[in-house]
Design a protein around this motif. Structure first.
Motif, PDB file in Angstrom:
ATOM      1  N   SER A 195       2.305   1.781  -3.550  1.00 22.46           N
ATOM      2  CA  SER A 195       1.257   2.123  -4.524  1.00 22.46           C
ATOM      3  C   SER A 195       0.723   3.535  -4.319  1.00 22.46           C
ATOM      4  O   SER A 195       0.532   4.284  -5.278  1.00 22.46           O
ATOM      5  CB  SER A 195       0.108   1.115  -4.422  1.00 22.46           C
ATOM      6  N   VAL A 202      -6.327   3.704  -1.885  1.00 27.01           N
ATOM      7  CA  VAL A 202      -5.400   2.697  -1.365  1.00 27.01           C
ATOM      8  C   VAL A 202      -5.208   2.865   0.139  1.00 27.01           C
ATOM      9  O   VAL A 202      -5.338   1.909   0.911  1.00 27.01           O
ATOM     10  CB  VAL A 202      -4.048   2.792  -2.101  1.00 27.01           C
ATOM     11  N   GLU A 210       0.827  -1.211   0.000  1.00 24.71           N
ATOM     12  CA  GLU A 210       0.000   0.000   0.000  1.00 24.71           C
ATOM     13  C   GLU A 210       0.853   1.250   0.000  1.00 24.71           C
ATOM     14  O   GLU A 210       0.527   2.238  -0.671  1.00 24.71           O
ATOM     15  CB  GLU A 210      -0.929   0.009   1.216  1.00 24.71           C
ATOM     16  N   SER A 243      -7.668   0.799   2.599  1.00 23.90           N
ATOM     17  CA  SER A 243      -7.030  -0.254   3.385  1.00 23.90           C
ATOM     18  C   SER A 243      -7.365  -0.119   4.868  1.00 23.90           C
ATOM     19  O   SER A 243      -7.572  -1.120   5.566  1.00 23.90           O
ATOM     20  CB  SER A 243      -5.509  -0.210   3.184  1.00 23.90           C
TER      21      SER A 243
END
Length: 480
Positions: A339, A355, A336, A359
């Motif tokens: 990204s 993201v 994560e 998450s």
């Protein structure tokens, strides 16, 4: 062998052409009897041998190419050998600190590659199934570590590691994304969808509510049935949170398909003129195979990681709470983290937000309630009482992030503030005493330090109290 067969086939073709030119008809195997049939079978066997050899070469080429793409295309894969080294050190020595540290390093690239394999598979499954895959495997590392911790009865490690994942995603990952995006786009104000950010903040506040009430019930001593009401409330709230998360996923997949596509790109996507459209690097079956292999390897290393936490705490003189809340989540959030920064640098802040905040929602609304239900099934009394200190930390974090997101804009200073907030949280857990994580102790060891003495449990590494002068006060239940 392959060249010889190719030459043989070329020769066969030349003879056929020569026979046609000379006026001789091409022989029909059925007219030539047994000799023609044998000749035809010989050539058919040659064709079959060539195809088998070509097939084997193709399979081997695909296999080696898949390994190159999976492990040799990213520099973070250089950390993979630390995983086998951790297993070797564990079998040869009893240094839990080294085993924990090497396992931690070994899991980092595997967690990143697991996220990559999930993204590759999502190319073939479409947005609906791809969203479910991301929801399931996006935080697979944290779930695997939590399952092993529940198995070993380390319930506080489960609570603290999942809490740390939320804090890490909301403060560190989102902060780095805002900071890097703002630095690389100093003359342009980065924007994101405010309505999606508001809905995400609402879900996170709902998660805080689910964690807050069991803690308040415990610390106000207002349970209807002492010892059971808190656990029953936690299990009921967990079921409600899982249902709410399912509704959230369904809503996102059915009504918000393009919610993370920046406005500037929507027109180009509609016109079919997207120049940077990504394509999968490997096939669907390769994605499934790598997904299975990586999950299995992470599961093996997670067991070594969990079983050496307490020994590593003593060896490195670091509190268990700091390891669980700060170190473990950084490993699980490697994918994560990378990204979110990459998309922020590309000025795709909506995806970065999806993201990082997405998450956090997965952990708070799915992973934590799921672990409570799993503990319920296997007879482990895991509840949602994360203790007052941890619950207050989560509540303040959600408030800070909600205020940062309310105007729908981002800059490097907002990212810097979020990073500073994470540093404060990290320092707080480094000096935090967690009596609930102390289970059984072999003996006490007193280390005099001038006029202040610290009493430390030899097998936990947790400082439970201190005394000044000759007054000693212990807040740990059962210890006088």
């Amino acid at each position: 062998m392959g060249n010889a067969n190719n030459l043989q086939m070329i020769g066969f073709s030349s003879r056929i052409e020569a026979g046609s030119i000379e006026g001789k008809p091409i022989m029909d195997p059925h007219d030539e009897g047994l000799s023609g049939s044998v000749s035809t079978k010989r050539y058919m066997l040659s064709l079959k041998a060539v195809s088998e050899i070509w097939g084997k070469k193709n399979i081997w080429s695909t296999f080696t190419n898949s390994i190159k793409i999976a492990f040799l295309s990213d520099k973070i894969s250089l950390l993979i050998p630390f995983g086998p080294l951790a297993i070797l050190v564990d079998h040869l020595t009893s240094h839990h600190g080294w085993v924990f540290f090497l396992s931690l390093l070994g899991i980092i690239p595997l967690a990143e590659r697991l996220g990559w394999a999930t993204e590759q598979l999502a190319f073939y499954t479409g947005p609906t199934v791809g969203g479910l895959l991301n929801a399931t495997f996006g935080n697979a590392t944290e779930l695997i570590i939590s399952m092993y911790a529940i198995k070993h009865g380390m319930l506080r490690v489960v609570q603290q590691s999942l809490l740390g994942s939320i804090l890490s995603n909301m403060l560190l990952v989102l902060g780095c994304a805002f900071f890097c995006g703002g630095i690389l786009h100093p003359k342009k104000q980065q924007v994101f969808n405010k309505s999606n950010a508001a809905m995400s903040s609402g879900l996170l506040l709902m998660a805080v509510m689910g964690l807050l009430f069991p803690a308040v019930l415990h610390f106000t001593h207002t349970e209807l049935h002492v010892g059971t009401s808190e656990l029953a409330l936690s299990r009921f709230s967990s079921c409600i949170m899982l249902i709410a998360y399912g509704g959230y996923i369904f809503f996102q997949l059915t009504n918000q398909k393009n919610s993370y596509i920046p406005i500037s790109e929507e027109t180009s996507l509609d016109n079919g003129s997207s120049d940077d459209e990504e394509s999968p690097d490997i096939s669907k079956y390769e994605s499934l195979i790598w997904l299975s292999i990586l999950t299995l390897v992470i599961s093996v290393l997670s067991e070594y990681l969990v079983t050496t936490i307490e020994g590593a705490s003593v060896a490195m003189n670091i509190p268990v709470a700091f390891i669980s809340v700060i170190l473990l989540p950084i490993v699980g959030n490697a994918a994560e983290h990378a990204s979110a920064i990459i998309f922020a640098v590309k000025d795709k802040l909506d995806i970065s937000l999806g993201v990082a905040i997405g998450s956090s929602i997965q952990i708070s609304m799915f992973a934590i309630p799921f672990c409570v239900v799993v503990g319920w099934i296997i007879g482990r009394p895991l509840d949602l009482n994360f203790q007052l200190f941890e619950t207050a930390t989560l509540f303040m974090t959600v408030l800070v992030v909600a205020f940062m997101l309310q105007d729908g804009t981002s800059n490097y200073f907002k990212g810097l503030m979020l990073i500073f907030c994470y540093l404060i949280v990290s320092a707080s857990f480094f000096v935090h005493i967690d009596p609930q994580s102390i289970r059984k102790f072999s003996h006490l060891k007193i280390n005099p330090k001038s006029h202040t003495d610290h009493i430390r449990y030899a097998n936990s590494g947790e400082e439970c109290f201190e005394f000044i002068g000759h007054q000693v006060k212990c807040n740990v239940p059962g210890i006088a």
